[in-house]
Design an enzyme around this catalytic site. Structure first.
Site, PDB file in Angstrom:
ATOM      1  CE1 TYR A 146      -2.850  -2.905   0.056  1.00 17.20           C
ATOM      2  CE2 TYR A 146      -3.717  -2.429   2.259  1.00 17.20           C
ATOM      3  CZ  TYR A 146      -3.950  -3.128   1.275  1.00 17.20           C
ATOM      4  OH  TYR A 146      -4.575  -4.422   1.370  1.00 17.20           O
ATOM      5  CE  LYS A 195       1.595 -17.795  -1.877  1.00 12.17           C
ATOM      6  NZ  LYS A 195       0.867 -19.185  -1.827  1.00 12.17           N
ATOM      7  CG  ASP A 227      -1.647 -19.967   0.408  1.00 14.91           C
ATOM      8  OD1 ASP A 227      -0.743 -20.006   1.609  1.00 14.91           O
ATOM      9  OD2 ASP A 227      -1.293 -20.862  -0.533  1.00 14.91           O
ATOM     10  CG  ASP A 251      -6.841  -4.383   4.246  1.00 18.77           C
ATOM     11  OD1 ASP A 251      -7.720  -4.479   5.000  1.00 18.77           O
ATOM     12  OD2 ASP A 251      -6.570  -3.798   3.300  1.00 18.77           O
ATOM     13  CG  ASP A 255     -11.973  -6.597   6.564  1.00 14.71           C
ATOM     14  OD1 ASP A 255     -11.746  -5.994   7.466  1.00 14.71           O
ATOM     15  OD2 ASP A 255     -12.386  -6.139   5.241  1.00 14.71           O
TER      16      ASP A 255
END
Ligand code: NAD
Length: 360
Positions: A146, A195, A227, A251, A255
């Site tokens: 970001y 990852k 994942d 992020d 959620d």
């Protein structure tokens, strides 16, 4: 103790839920002999309407001078609000990115707790939800995708867009230290999510987290690919204590964890810097669909205020008092519309604030 708190009521339901959090904080202060000094600043749409920008430099200075910031939520209906016709750097959310950067808030903490009374709202199978869960997702906030360099260029007759994901050792180390410190106050387990099978930034993340872990021998560390973590959150959420991860993974996973509780109006959050300073806000947005109707659940904001007392002021006893008042209200059967279930009594935002304050 004198507490100098800046409040950002914000947009939508923000002003309603912040009013209730202040009510509860004032009650805690009067019971325990503290003095709370509240100063309001504008951010998001409310600031755009008055100043033409989502956050002014003066507002940032006021926030910096405080001991902590308590925020409602910002933003409007992204389809209909005129704020979303502005260029991206002038929209409400730009205020949030700017305040996080200006205050050096690099660690975002989002607890996801399944309250026994609200188990029915959990979308998972009963055999999973019956085990309950109480996890905290610690997300790096100021680095990664970001904030990396980005550009869109024309190449061979078509547009090509690039975003870059960069982390330095220092950025990883400071969030990892916070993660382990918080784990020491909880069940002493850190799941570091990356990852590393694909990304260089993740391989560095894993190496630095392993180094930091050596200073916290009482904490159990495990590494998990992002994942797999997304799957484990719905398969067996009870396995997690502290999930430590970078900006974009955090992020998305936070959620997901929120949705697994089934009660978005209950979820608090905190963003911390190197000192005791923090910005505390509910995990949910400004809910423009129910704004101004006394329908909002103020509990996420009230629990964020409890986190503020615990992390910025070391007032653990007072934070516990707020959390047990929330537990009592739920046990006594009071619910706002979003968490309503059969046999309970439906109350509005203001009454929920009153009921919690009464129980302190
Ligand atoms: P939202 O969280 O505002 O609302 C999603 C749904 O949950 C809505 O139906 C809403 O009524 C309900 N809800 C949310 N909080 C509630 C509460 N406390 N009590 C009862 N019901 C509640 O998400 P959205 O609709 O996607 O976003 C609305 C606006 O909020 C957008 O402008 C978005 O950008 C902004 N937003 C702000 C923040 C923030 O301030 N940090 C975070 C997320 C979204």
């Amino acid at each position: 103790m004198k507490l100098n708190i800046v409040c950002i009521p914000g947009d939508g339901i923000g002003p309603e839920i912040v009013t209730e959090a202040k009510k509860v904080l004032n009650k805690v202060a009067s019971v325990n002999g503290h003095e709370m000094d509240f100063t309001d600043i504008l951010m998001g749409g409310a600031s755009i309407d008055v100043h033409g920008v989502p956050l002014t430099d003066e507002a940032i200075e006021t926030a910096k001078a405080a001991d902590a910031v308590l925020m409602g939520s910002i933003g409007g209906d992204t389809n209909t609000s005129p704020w979303y016709k502005l260029s991206p750097e002038k929209r409400p959310e730009a205020g949030l990115l700017k305040i996080r950067k200006s205050l050096g808030l690099f660690a975002n903490l989002r607890p996801a707790i399944l309250y026994p009374e609200l188990r029915g709202a959990c979308p998972l199978k009963e055999e999973i939800s019956v085990k309950g869960f109480d996890m905290l997702i610690m997300r790096e906030l100021t680095g990664g995708l970001y904030f990396g360099e980005r550009h869109t260029v024309e190449k061979d007759g078509q547009k090509v867009a690039t975003d870059t994901l960069t982390y330095s050792e220092a950025e990883i180390r400071r969030i990892a230290i916070k993660g382990f410190e918080i784990a020491m106050k909880r069940r002493r387990k850190v799941t570091s999510v990356d990852k590393a099978n694909v990304l260089d930034s993740s391989r560095l993340w894993r190496a630095v987290v392993n180094e930091v872990a050596k200073d916290f021998p009482e904490v159990t560390l495990e590494h998990m690919l992002v994942d797999n973590c997304a799957m484990q959150l719905v398969k067996d959420p009870s396995q997690f204590d502290v999930i430590l991860t970078e900006n974009m993974f955090g992020d998305i996973l936070s959620d997901e964890a929120s949705m697994v509780t089934g009660s978005i109006g209950m979820l608090a959050s905190a963003s911390l810097n190197d000192t005791k300073f923090g910005l505390y806000e509910p995990s949910h947005g400004s809910a423009p669909d129910i704004a101004g109707k006394d329908l909002a659940n103020p509990i996420a904001t009230i629990l964020s205020a409890a986190m503020m007392l615990r992390y910025s002021f070391d007032l653990d006893k007072e934070a516990d008092a707020i959390e047990s008042a929330v537990d009592k209200v739920l046990k006594d059967g009071y619910r706002t519309g979003d968490i309503m279930s059969e046999g309970c009594r439906k109350v509005g935002c203001r009454e929920m604030g009153d009921l919690i304050a009464e129980r302190i």
